[in-house]
Enzyme design. Structure first.
Site, short mmCIF file in Angstrom:
data_model
loop_
_atom_site.label_atom_id
_atom_site.label_comp_id
_atom_site.label_asym_id
_atom_site.label_seq_id
_atom_site.Cartn_x
_atom_site.Cartn_y
_atom_site.Cartn_z
N LYS A 155 -16.56 -7.35 7.28
CA LYS A 155 -15.26 -7.99 7.05
C LYS A 155 -14.57 -8.35 8.36
O LYS A 155 -13.48 -8.90 8.34
CB LYS A 155 -14.36 -7.04 6.24
CG LYS A 155 -14.64 -7.07 4.75
CD LYS A 155 -13.44 -6.53 3.98
CE LYS A 155 -13.62 -6.63 2.48
NZ LYS A 155 -12.49 -5.99 1.77
N ARG B 230 -2.10 -6.28 -8.26
CA ARG B 230 -1.01 -7.18 -7.89
C ARG B 230 -0.80 -8.27 -8.92
O ARG B 230 0.28 -8.48 -9.42
CB ARG B 230 -1.30 -7.84 -6.54
CG ARG B 230 -0.88 -7.00 -5.39
CD ARG B 230 -1.55 -7.44 -4.13
NE ARG B 230 -2.98 -7.23 -4.23
CZ ARG B 230 -3.78 -7.28 -3.20
NH1 ARG B 230 -3.34 -7.59 -2.01
NH2 ARG B 230 -5.06 -7.06 -3.35
N HIS C 159 0.83 -1.21 0.00
CA HIS C 159 0.00 0.00 0.00
C HIS C 159 0.87 1.26 0.00
O HIS C 159 0.61 2.22 -0.73
CB HIS C 159 -0.88 0.05 1.26
CG HIS C 159 -1.92 -1.00 1.36
ND1 HIS C 159 -2.11 -1.76 2.49
CD2 HIS C 159 -2.87 -1.42 0.48
CE1 HIS C 159 -3.12 -2.60 2.31
NE2 HIS C 159 -3.60 -2.41 1.11
N SER D 1 -2.94 -7.65 2.84
CA SER D 1 -3.23 -7.46 4.27
C SER D 1 -3.68 -8.78 4.89
O SER D 1 -3.31 -9.12 6.00
CB SER D 1 -4.34 -6.42 4.46
OG SER D 1 -3.91 -5.16 4.04
P1 ADP Z 1 -9.56 -4.25 -0.42
O1 ADP Z 1 -10.06 -4.67 0.91
O2 ADP Z 1 -10.45 -3.33 -1.19
O3 ADP Z 1 -8.96 -5.36 -1.25
P2 ADP Z 1 -6.95 -3.54 0.35
O4 ADP Z 1 -6.72 -2.76 1.59
O5 ADP Z 1 -6.53 -4.95 0.36
O6 ADP Z 1 -8.39 -3.30 -0.08
O7 ADP Z 1 -6.19 -2.84 -0.85
C1 ADP Z 1 -6.47 -1.53 -1.27
C2 ADP Z 1 -5.84 -1.30 -2.61
O8 ADP Z 1 -4.45 -1.49 -2.51
C3 ADP Z 1 -6.32 -2.23 -3.71
O9 ADP Z 1 -6.32 -1.51 -4.93
C4 ADP Z 1 -5.27 -3.29 -3.76
O10 ADP Z 1 -5.18 -3.88 -5.03
C5 ADP Z 1 -4.05 -2.47 -3.44
N1 ADP Z 1 -3.00 -3.29 -2.87
C6 ADP Z 1 -3.08 -4.09 -1.81
N2 ADP Z 1 -1.90 -4.73 -1.58
C7 ADP Z 1 -1.06 -4.28 -2.53
C8 ADP Z 1 0.29 -4.56 -2.88
N3 ADP Z 1 1.00 -5.46 -2.20
N4 ADP Z 1 0.84 -3.92 -3.93
C9 ADP Z 1 0.09 -3.05 -4.63
N5 ADP Z 1 -1.19 -2.76 -4.39
C10 ADP Z 1 -1.76 -3.35 -3.36
#
Ligand code: ADP
Length: 171
Positions: A44, A93, A20, A131
């Site tokens: 969630k 990703r 992130h 996450s």
């Molecule tokens: P959600 O619960 O909507 O999946 P996340 O908190 O997991 O949200 O992720 C928010 C955004 O960050 C999404 O666009 C996700 O693709 C991106 N994201 C999450 N992890 C990574 C990563 N390791 N590298 C790049 N983008 C990421």
């Protein structure tokens, strides 16, 4: 002068990972301002509360004035309308992200026609970090340093009991 460009970077951020953080930093190179928007979705069953997630993001990003941290309930398009912002930033990703992100982007554009989603491909160091995975590894006592910022690592250490091996029996 042109109007400041603003994008919303929405997600659960439960918790913020280095993946992130990399998207936030790269986003700042393109947009004048980023609104990191924490989705408040109690279904969630998050590990970290919205307030905890907010302060972890601020702690990791630092006092950068071009990053605002906010939270929202309900539909992203409604939040975007309230914030008068039409651009959202998402990270991609893997191929597995593509299908759901494609559906989401099109659904959002159906709901709000001038809504635009900008995708950034994740760096090779981060493509495997999510996450959810980080939470699972940390909850079972695995080492997640290198995957999350230092302040998130410390928050995990406070939240989940250290594994027996790490408590150090002295033997
Ligand atoms: P959600 O619960 O909507 O999946 P996340 O908190 O997991 O949200 O992720 C928010 C955004 O960050 C999404 O666009 C996700 O693709 C991106 N994201 C999450 N992890 C990574 C990563 N390791 N590298 C790049 N983008 C990421």
């Amino acid at each position: 002068m042109a109007m400041a460009s603003v994008a919303i970077y929405p997600g659960s951020f439960d918790p913020l990972t280095n993946g992130h953080l990399s998207i936030i930093n790269r986003g700042l190179a393109i947009f004048d301002q980023l609104i990191v928007a924490i989705a408040n979705n109690p279904n969630k069953r998050p590990l970290f509360s919205v307030e905890e997630r907010r302060s972890l993001i601020r702690g990791a990003v630092g006092p950068e004035p071009r990053v605002e941290i906010d939270s929202f309930d309900g539909l992203l398009v409604e939040y975007a309308k309230r914030r008068s912002c039409r651009v959202i930033l998402r990270g991609l990703r893997a191929v597995s992200d593509f299908e759901s992100e494609f559906q989401l982007a099109n659904m959002n554009r159906t709901l709000l026609p001038d809504f635009e989603t900008v995708f950034m491909m994740t760096g090779e160091d981060y493509f495997y970090i999510s996450s959810q995975l980080v939470r699972e590894v940390a909850q079972f006592g695995g080492d997640v340093s290198g995957l999350v910022p230092q302040n998130v690592l410390e928050a995990f250490q406070r939240k989940v009991a250290p594994p027996a091996a790490a408590r150090g029996s002295g033997t």
